[in-house]
Motif scaffolding. Structure first.
Motif, short mmCIF file in Angstrom:
data_model
loop_
_atom_site.label_atom_id
_atom_site.label_comp_id
_atom_site.label_asym_id
_atom_site.label_seq_id
_atom_site.Cartn_x
_atom_site.Cartn_y
_atom_site.Cartn_z
N UNK A 26 37.75 43.79 38.00
CA UNK A 26 37.26 45.46 39.23
C UNK A 26 37.94 45.13 40.12
N UNK A 27 38.56 43.84 40.40
CA UNK A 27 39.19 44.23 42.28
C UNK A 27 40.78 44.03 41.17
N UNK A 28 41.49 43.59 41.00
CA UNK A 28 42.56 43.90 39.46
C UNK A 28 42.58 45.06 39.78
N UNK A 29 41.57 46.30 39.33
CA UNK A 29 41.51 47.98 38.62
C UNK A 29 41.67 48.55 40.17
N UNK A 30 41.26 48.15 41.32
CA UNK A 30 41.01 48.45 42.93
C UNK A 30 42.60 48.35 43.21
N UNK A 31 42.87 46.99 43.12
CA UNK A 31 44.34 46.11 43.89
C UNK A 31 45.58 47.40 43.30
N UNK A 32 45.42 47.30 41.66
CA UNK A 32 46.26 47.71 41.61
C UNK A 32 46.90 49.55 41.23
N UNK A 33 45.42 50.33 41.35
CA UNK A 33 45.25 51.28 41.16
C UNK A 33 45.59 52.03 43.02
N UNK A 34 45.25 50.42 43.84
CA UNK A 34 45.87 51.32 45.00
C UNK A 34 47.80 51.25 46.13
N UNK A 35 47.81 49.66 45.56
CA UNK A 35 49.07 49.03 45.86
C UNK A 35 50.41 49.51 44.16
N UNK A 36 50.05 49.63 43.39
CA UNK A 36 50.78 50.16 42.22
C UNK A 36 51.24 48.64 41.41
N UNK A 37 51.34 49.24 40.40
CA UNK A 37 51.75 47.11 39.31
C UNK A 37 52.72 46.65 40.18
N UNK A 38 53.46 46.65 40.93
CA UNK A 38 54.53 46.26 41.51
C UNK A 38 54.50 45.47 42.31
N UNK A 45 44.22 40.09 44.71
CA UNK A 45 43.01 40.18 43.53
C UNK A 45 42.19 38.73 43.91
N UNK A 46 42.97 37.70 44.33
CA UNK A 46 42.57 36.15 44.30
C UNK A 46 41.71 36.19 45.88
N UNK A 47 42.33 36.81 46.92
CA UNK A 47 42.38 36.77 48.36
C UNK A 47 40.90 38.27 47.90
N UNK A 48 40.46 39.16 47.21
CA UNK A 48 39.72 40.62 47.58
C UNK A 48 38.14 38.99 46.67
N UNK A 49 38.80 38.42 45.46
CA UNK A 49 37.32 38.24 44.88
C UNK A 49 36.71 36.75 45.78
N UNK A 71 43.33 46.94 32.10
CA UNK A 71 43.16 47.78 31.66
C UNK A 71 42.31 48.09 30.48
N UNK A 72 41.33 47.50 29.88
CA UNK A 72 40.51 47.85 29.05
C UNK A 72 39.12 48.30 29.73
N UNK A 73 38.86 47.59 30.95
CA UNK A 73 38.11 47.46 31.69
C UNK A 73 38.13 49.83 32.77
N UNK A 74 39.23 49.49 32.59
CA UNK A 74 39.89 50.93 32.82
C UNK A 74 39.16 52.39 31.13
N UNK A 75 39.92 51.59 30.36
CA UNK A 75 39.60 52.03 29.04
C UNK A 75 37.55 52.68 29.31
#
Length: 205
Positions: A26-38, A45-49, A71-75
């Motif tokens: 869930x943290x990864x989805x938020x980080x990538x959604x906000x900041x982009x993949x690159x 993500x580690x800092x968030x959790x 991506x599975x969580x996004x699905x």
């Protein structure tokens, strides 16, 4: 369906591990959604959790498994727009179009993640290869069912093959995502998908 009485809830350390893994995704989805993949990173993500990077990756075999999990969580969350538990029909197609619009407006980083990882995962050796093989097979089957139901209801144009329509819709979606990532202001993905679907249908979408 498995009777609920036969389902056992995870207990002890296993339950904690599963919960922690879910928290990381869930943290990864938020980080990538906000900041982009690159721009998004494992460190963020580690800092968030509240974990070290090594501790975070302990829950996954490698970074790519973590990315595929995001991506599975996004699905899983996409069911808010597409009802995958009910009968596939024209509402399924409408839901996919709404989901495309939502992803463009709210989740551009996850669109980027999907495009990059799906291209890399065409190699059978890639850790996310099996996930994408399963995902594309399921999406194709589900969309084909929707178009078959539409055909039976007289909602599909004469001569349209449901499987070909489903494959075309998937290809259109993937291609639009790449073009949109390159030049975000040059096209409306949801509207372009509606334009593609219009001649395939005998009713308004």
């Amino acid at each position: 369906m498995i009777p609920t009485a036969t389902i056992r809830k995870p207990r002890g350390a296993y339950a904690k591990t599963a919960a922690r893994r879910r928290e990381i995704l869930e943290a990864g989805m938020d980080v990538f959604a906000t900041n982009g993949f690159r721009s998004g990173s494992i460190r963020e993500i580690a800092e968030v959790v509240g974990m070290s990077q090594a501790g975070l990756l302990h829950h996954f075999s490698n970074k790519n498994e973590l990315l595929a999990g995001v991506l599975e969580l996004r699905d899983d969350r996409a069911t808010e727009y597409v009802d995958t538990a009910g009968q596939a029909d024209i509402e399924t197609i409408r839901g996919f179009v709404r989901l495309i619009d939502y992803n463009a407006r709210e989740k551009p980083g996850l669109v980027e993640l999907h495009c990059v990882l799906s291209a890399e995962a065409t190699s059978p050796e890639h850790p996310a290869h099996d996930y994408f093989v399963r995902r594309y097979a399921w999406v194709l089957s589900f969309l084909t069912e929707a178009f078959e139901a539409m055909q039976a209801a007289g909602q599909l144009a004469i001569g349209i093959d449901p499987t070909s329509a489903a494959r075309g819709m998937i290809a259109m979606s993937d291609g639009l995502q790449v073009q949109w990532l390159l030049t975000p202001d040059s096209l409306d993905m949801a509207q372009e998908m509606r334009n593609y679907l219009h001649p395939l249908l005998a009713v308004e979408l």
